[in-house]
Scaffold this motif. Structure first.
Motif: not given
Length: 779
Positions: A200-210
């Motif tokens: 399964t593809y269940e990932a939530t990304p992080l946003k750090i800087g750009n």
């Protein structure tokens, strides 16, 4: 007429035989009666059309009366009972023959009345809906959101508070129609022929800087430009295939900021793959858990392993495990980074073996990887780092979901699962019993349990606490209290004081069904919260199917299995588990607006069945193919067979809706609104976008403008909702199943972005893919 006569005969024969079986199980007599009437219609059809059509008219009228008595004016129950019979009436009325017009005198008006009554619910309000409005007023304008900067998303739930709330308001209910695709990226990591079912593809990304950071099912760590989606670098953890894993997934990664933020120069493009870079001393670190039980520390700027952490950036999580079967232990959720530590829990395979790895929770120095403390629910008192020659408790309760933290209180909050095997309680110690299926507050400094609140006593149903606890400061009659909101599989939402564990909304104990296999027991009572989405108990009348035969077979199965409501004990006969193993809430948790103190969730209602299979030396056949199916429970006297409660045609045996969106005012605990969610577009060959309220896996996010975003449902859409009313206000077709929680941020150009990973879910059969999809407002 001959062919029609044969058709009625075959249907009548099946209904009569099945109806007798159902009647012997104390079920409804309707199917015997309907079957006999259809047989009579068949016998009289060729020579006595008036009698045949009159009998059929009486069947329609009787079925309609019975349907309304069982289910009232509800579209799907009526359609499943009446639809086939109304269609079969058409040839009786059309091919009337020379003497057939007299046969229409009763059948035609009966058919017309029944058709109108069957269709009438389409013009009525959904009887399952709760209609209302959510409070919009800001009651706590200075509420903590974990991250004040709207440009960032630093942890799985945006911060360690787990709120899934972003203080951004560029996208509103007024301009949502202008939301359009900004960019799309494909990772290249897709399900392969050697992968387990639940890849399964269940990932939530992080946003750090750009930069965005996300993991893939096979534990690739990918960095993307947050404005354009351009690939910056890829680190492949090179995880080998393993058939004994129950899950091949990664829900997310974790972030440790640099001690001196000026040292960070994130999202720097490299000219070579990350694997070719030498390891390095890292100022900041991204932590990647792998499905072969490692924890990797990676430099966010370059994608190189961090030489300062553990063994050149790699920590082996199998250390000190009492059993080390390949594929039995791994982390599917991101670790918690708090108090200078990276705190790792893990998933232990359900029902594969009595003697399995430990569910221990371990805190390591976030820079060096040194073990600082270990809390093992099997031996909860001693949290001193374990010695090299010691081992943790066998199969102790684990925490496979996402944890939260309050660094001011110095506490981490872990949702706890059960000791394997799930359905056999005779192996549990008193400590196992205390901490299983609960939320536990651990000291960030020492790992000691400060308090525990249990949600199921002596859990025999795999009701692991699946969801990340959500932290907010809540206005109550006692003033502002530090609150913890914990959604559960069984449908209760517990609201606790996160400092003490005491309930803010009452918890009561209710009598529970009794009876168990020899050597085990069932708890006399079970807790329930005043804030709850627990379902009404199933009844035979709530059984469903695409045809009357399908529905009859579901009724036979319902009456053949043990069922006494929530917490019906497992048995060799087989039992219905409702709510089922997917739970009313799962790892997608809920989203909470801390300023308005409201909650957005996705309640799910899908029954499962479980059956204990006595092992008497016979060959069990194929086992251990995932959470569903037959699992061996090696070392136990019983295997267990589990799966969704489905009809022979593969649709749920209980009537829809099966999935909703719901809003709760957390100051009162009241459900403000509840609406069915999702369509059957991707569940049928005809791709009909009929809103039925379908199951889903994933979670929502909230924004400051009162817009919620969520994919999750088994049709391939991401949707936006007006939090005030729960109304769906936007949707976009995804290239694959969206079984991941989205996120949102402001990019470097001042544009609000909404990001959704779309890769599908192996167990629920949504479209498989490898996509990251980004949306923003059209200029």
């Amino acid at each position: 007429m001959f062919i029609l006569s044969i058709l009625f005969f075959m249907i009548g024969l099946v209904l009569t035989a099945g109806g007798i079986w159902l009647l012997a199980l104390d079920g409804s007599p309707y199917y015997v009666i309907a079957g006999v009437i259809l047989l009579a219609v068949s016998f009289t059809l060729r020579r006595r059309r008036v009698i045949a059509n009159s009998l059929y008219a009486l069947l329609l009228i009787g079925t309609m009366a019975w349907s309304l008595w069982e289910s009232g004016f509800s579209w799907w129950p009526l359609a499943s009972r009446m639809g086939t019979l109304l269609v079969l009436a058409l040839p009786l009325m059309i091919f009337v023959g020379r003497k057939g017009r007299a046969a229409q005198r009763l059948l035609l008006p009966a058919w017309a009345v029944c058709t109108v009554l069957t269709l009438s619910p389409l013009a009525m309000d959904d009887p399952t809906a709760v209609k209302g409005t959510m409070a919009e007023s800001v009651v706590n304008p200075s509420a903590a959101t974990g991250l004040a900067n709207p440009e960032e998303w630093h942890a799985y739930g945006r911060s360690n508070l787990g709120q899934r709330y972003a203080p951004v308001n560029q996208i509103t209910t007024d301009n949502i129609d202008d939301l359009t695709l900004a960019w799309q990226y494909q990772t290249g990591d897709t399900k392969g022929p050697e992968d387990v079912t639940e890849t399964t593809y269940e990932a939530t990304p992080l946003k750090i800087g750009n930069a965005l950071y996300l993991c893939t099912p096979h534990n690739w760590l990918i960095a993307l430009n947050a404005d354009s989606g351009e690939e910056l670098w890829v680190y492949d953890a090179k995880v080998p295939a393993e058939s004994q894993r129950q899950h091949q997934t990664c829900r997310g990664v974790s972030y440790l900021p640099a001690a001196d933020s000026s040292k960070q120069n994130l999202a720097k493009k490299q000219n070579q793959p990350a694997q070719e870079l030498a390891s390095m001393q890292c100022d900041a670190q991204i932590f990647l858990p792998t499905s072969d039980a490692r924890l990797l520390a990676v430099d966010p700027e370059t994608g190189a392993l961090c030489s300062n952490f553990a063994d050149n950036g790699t920590l082996d999580l199998m250390h000190n495990m009492p059993y080390k079967q390949s594929g039995f232990y791994y982390s599917t959720s991101p670790p918690l980074v708090a108090g200078g530590k990276v705190i790792v829990a893990g998933s232990v395979n359900d029902n594969y073996a009595v003697n399995s790895p430990s569910g221990v929770i371990r805190a390591y120095d976030a820079k060096t990887g040194e073990l600082m403390w270990n809390w093992d629910a099997g031996h909860p008192e001693d949290t001193t780092p374990i010695g090299e020659d010691e081992t943790y408790a066998v199969s102790s309760p684990n925490s496979w979901s996402v944890a939260s933290a309050d660094e001011e209180l110095g506490l981490a909050y872990f949702p706890m699962g059960n000791r394997t095997p799930d359905q056999l309680g005779m192996y549990r110690s008193p400590a196992d019993e205390k901490y299983a299926t609960s939320v536990v507050a651990l000291s960030l400094e020492t790992g000691q349990a400060e308090w525990v609140q249990q949600f199921v006593h002596h859990d025999l149903w795999d009701m692991d606490t699946p969801a990340q606890p959500v932290l907010l400061d809540l206005n109550t009659d006692k003033g502002v209290e530090p609150a913890l909101v914990v959604p559960t599989k069984q449908g209760d939402v517990y609201v606790l004081n996160r400092g003490t564990g005491e309930p803010i909304f009452p918890i009561t104990e209710e009598p529970a069904p009794q009876g168990s296999i020899p050597g085990d027991f069932t708890a006399p009572t079970q807790p329930t919260s005043a804030v709850t989405f627990k379902p009404e108990p199933l009844t035979e009348a709530k059984m469903w199917g695409a045809t009357p035969i399908d529905q009859m077979l579901c009724r036979i199965e319902f009456n053949s299995l043990d069922y006494e409501g929530r917490y019906t004990a497992p048995s060799e006969k087989g039992a219905i588990v409702f709510p089922g193993n997917f739970g009313v809430f799962n790892w997608g948790s809920v989203a909470v607006d801390p300023k308005r103190q409201v909650m957005f969730g996705m309640p799910l209602y899908l029954a499962f069945t479980s059956k204990l299979v006595a092992k008497t030396g016979q060959d069990l056949g194929e086992t251990n193919q995932g959470e569903q199916g037959l699992n061996e429970n090696a070392g136990a006297p019983y295997a267990v067979e589990m799966g969704p409660f489905l009809s022979p045609l593969g649709v749920p045996c209980q009537q829809p809706p099966w999935g909703y969106v719901a809003g709760v005012d957390l100051r009162t605990g009241e459900t403000a609104w509840k609406h069915k969610n999702g369509t059957i577009e991707d569940l049928t060959p005809l791709a009909l976008p009929i809103q039925m309220g379908v199951p889903g896996i994933g979670g929502p996010i909230l924004t400051d403008s009162g817009v919620a975003f969520m994919a999750a449902s088994v049709d391939d859409y991401i949707r936006a909702y007006d939090v005030k009313t729960g109304a769906q206000i936007w949707q976009s077709r995804l290239p694959a199943g969206g079984q991941a929680t989205p996120m949102t941020y402001m990019n470097s150009k001042g544009e609000q972005m909404v990001i959704q990973v779309a890769g599908g879910h192996g167990s629920i059969g949504t479209t498989i893919g490898d996509y990251v999809v980004a949306y923003k407002l059209a200029k």
